[in-house]
Scaffold this motif. Structure first.
Motif, PDB file in Angstrom:
ATOM      1  N   ARG A 204      46.042  35.275  30.081  1.00  0.00           N
ATOM      2  CA  ARG A 204      46.483  35.848  31.357  1.00  0.00           C
ATOM      3  C   ARG A 204      46.562  37.361  31.207  1.00  0.00           C
ATOM      4  O   ARG A 204      47.346  37.873  30.414  1.00  0.00           O
ATOM      5  N   VAL A 205      45.756  38.055  31.982  1.00  0.00           N
ATOM      6  CA  VAL A 205      45.613  39.506  31.855  1.00  0.00           C
ATOM      7  C   VAL A 205      46.117  40.188  33.120  1.00  0.00           C
ATOM      8  O   VAL A 205      45.687  39.847  34.232  1.00  0.00           O
ATOM      9  N   GLU A 206      47.027  41.139  32.952  1.00  0.00           N
ATOM     10  CA  GLU A 206      47.475  41.986  34.052  1.00  0.00           C
ATOM     11  C   GLU A 206      46.953  43.393  33.781  1.00  0.00           C
ATOM     12  O   GLU A 206      47.108  43.914  32.678  1.00  0.00           O
ATOM     13  N   THR A 207      46.327  43.994  34.787  1.00  0.00           N
ATOM     14  CA  THR A 207      45.753  45.317  34.617  1.00  0.00           C
ATOM     15  C   THR A 207      46.183  46.215  35.771  1.00  0.00           C
ATOM     16  O   THR A 207      46.348  45.746  36.910  1.00  0.00           O
ATOM     17  N   ALA A 208      46.368  47.492  35.486  1.00  0.00           N
ATOM     18  CA  ALA A 208      46.826  48.430  36.518  1.00  0.00           C
ATOM     19  C   ALA A 208      45.747  48.668  37.567  1.00  0.00           C
ATOM     20  O   ALA A 208      46.049  48.902  38.739  1.00  0.00           O
ATOM     21  N   THR A 209      44.485  48.610  37.178  1.00  0.00           N
ATOM     22  CA  THR A 209      43.368  48.830  38.098  1.00  0.00           C
ATOM     23  C   THR A 209      42.303  47.754  37.848  1.00  0.00           C
ATOM     24  O   THR A 209      42.229  47.190  36.755  1.00  0.00           O
ATOM     25  N   PRO A 210      41.475  47.467  38.828  1.00  0.00           N
ATOM     26  CA  PRO A 210      40.429  46.451  38.648  1.00  0.00           C
ATOM     27  C   PRO A 210      39.499  46.805  37.489  1.00  0.00           C
ATOM     28  O   PRO A 210      39.194  47.976  37.251  1.00  0.00           O
ATOM     29  N   LEU A 211      39.052  45.775  36.776  1.00  0.00           N
ATOM     30  CA  LEU A 211      38.139  45.974  35.656  1.00  0.00           C
ATOM     31  C   LEU A 211      36.706  45.739  36.110  1.00  0.00           C
ATOM     32  O   LEU A 211      36.441  44.911  36.983  1.00  0.00           O
ATOM     33  N   THR A 212      35.773  46.471  35.505  1.00  0.00           N
ATOM     34  CA  THR A 212      34.358  46.232  35.778  1.00  0.00           C
ATOM     35  C   THR A 212      33.910  44.982  35.029  1.00  0.00           C
ATOM     36  O   THR A 212      34.595  44.509  34.112  1.00  0.00           O
ATOM     37  N   GLU A 213      32.759  44.445  35.402  1.00  0.00           N
ATOM     38  CA  GLU A 213      32.230  43.272  34.708  1.00  0.00           C
ATOM     39  C   GLU A 213      32.018  43.568  33.224  1.00  0.00           C
ATOM     40  O   GLU A 213      32.274  42.723  32.368  1.00  0.00           O
ATOM     41  N   ALA A 214      31.565  44.766  32.926  1.00  0.00           N
ATOM     42  CA  ALA A 214      31.343  45.147  31.527  1.00  0.00           C
ATOM     43  C   ALA A 214      32.664  45.163  30.759  1.00  0.00           C
ATOM     44  O   ALA A 214      32.741  44.718  29.601  1.00  0.00           O
ATOM     45  N   GLN A 215      33.709  45.701  31.390  1.00  0.00           N
ATOM     46  CA  GLN A 215      35.026  45.735  30.742  1.00  0.00           C
ATOM     47  C   GLN A 215      35.582  44.325  30.535  1.00  0.00           C
ATOM     48  O   GLN A 215      36.177  44.027  29.500  1.00  0.00           O
ATOM     49  N   ILE A 216      35.354  43.469  31.511  1.00  0.00           N
ATOM     50  CA  ILE A 216      35.839  42.089  31.399  1.00  0.00           C
ATOM     51  C   ILE A 216      35.147  41.375  30.243  1.00  0.00           C
ATOM     52  O   ILE A 216      35.795  40.692  29.438  1.00  0.00           O
TER      53      ILE A 216
END
Length: 270
Positions: A204-216
């Motif tokens: 379960r990942v919480e991130t401050a800003t949306p991640l790109t597909e590459a980052q995911i």
């Protein structure tokens, strides 16, 4: 479950696998219904888990109560469950519920392989995140005055109106029959049951800003390598983190968010 119940669950899962060649989705619905009957009938429940009775006698109770009323496959699975030993009375119905979820996972796999199964998982996670993010939804789904049908309708909307039959069944089940927990927590347990069948775990990942597909993909690869197994990422955006990530796998939490570091700094001045 622990101890003897864990071993018994394995026996039930083996029986399930042997009985899902035809209509696993129908078998799942039957197992859910039988679990409810056992939950609501204390006399039957005690008879089915009574260690003073022989395995044959407990299985015989199943056949006398369910024979002719449900499919032979359902009788076989429940008979196996009744013949097994359980640490607590509730464990028998829990095992049948888990088996029902597994039957729906098998149904999805038979219908469309891994892609169909991934769709079911994502539909459940959409429901979980929608409920957890809305106090109003939580209140509505736990309101004793609301009918089961009303809760099911709301749950389907919160889940984004699932395309899969399996997703709809599981979302409706979680919302109408939480069995002593909350709808979101029960849906989470359904996800865990499904991913465990694939020898995966949920991160379960919480991130401050949306991640790109590459980052995911980079995050998934890094976490999977760190934990030595493939992980399914459940990502939510939480702007209050300010920056960084918060990751939970099982009971382990990794918190690299700016907000956490600020909180720790504030505590150091108190």
């Amino acid at each position: 479950m622990a101890g003897v119940s864990t071993e018994s669950l394995k026996k039930v899962e083996t029986a399930l696998t042997a009985n899902t060649a035809v209509s696993p989705d129908h078998l799942a619905q039957e197992l859910f219904a039988i679990a409810d009957v056992i939950d609501n009938d204390g006399s039957l429940r005690r008879g089915l888990v009574d260690p003073a009775r022989s395995e044959e006698a407990r299985a015989g109770i199943v056949k006398s109560v369910l024979g002719g009323k449900v499919s032979e496959a359902a009788v076989n699975v429940v008979s196996t469950a009744a013949a097994a030993r359980w640490s607590h009375e509730r464990d028998l119905a829990d095992a049948l519920e888990t088996s029902a979820v597994s039957a729906l996972a098998i149904s999805a796999e038979q219908r469309g392989g891994v892609e169909a199964l991934e769709t079911v998982i994502n539909e459940l996670l959409t429901f979980v995140n929608s409920v957890n993010g809305s106090a109003e939804a939580q209140s509505a789904l736990t309101d004793d005055r609301a009918t089961d049908e009303a809760k099911k309708k709301l749950a389907l909307v919160l889940a984004g109106n699932p395309d899969s039959t399996e997703g709809r069944i599981l979302v409706e089940r979680a919302s109408s029959t939480p069995r002593g927990t909350t709808p979101a927590r029960l849906a989470e347990s359904f996800v865990e049951t499904i991913v465990e069948r694939q020898h995966r775990s949920i991160a379960r990942v919480e991130t401050a800003t949306p991640l790109t597909e590459a980052q995911i993909e980079k995050l998934r690869a890094g976490l999977s390598k760190a934990y030595g197994k493939e992980l399914k990422l459940d990502i939510t955006v939480e702007p209050e983190l300010i920056g960084g990530l918060r990751v939970q796998v099982g009971d382990e939490m990794m918190d690299g968010s700016v907000q956490t570091r600020l909180n720790e700094l504030n505590r150091s001045f108190n």
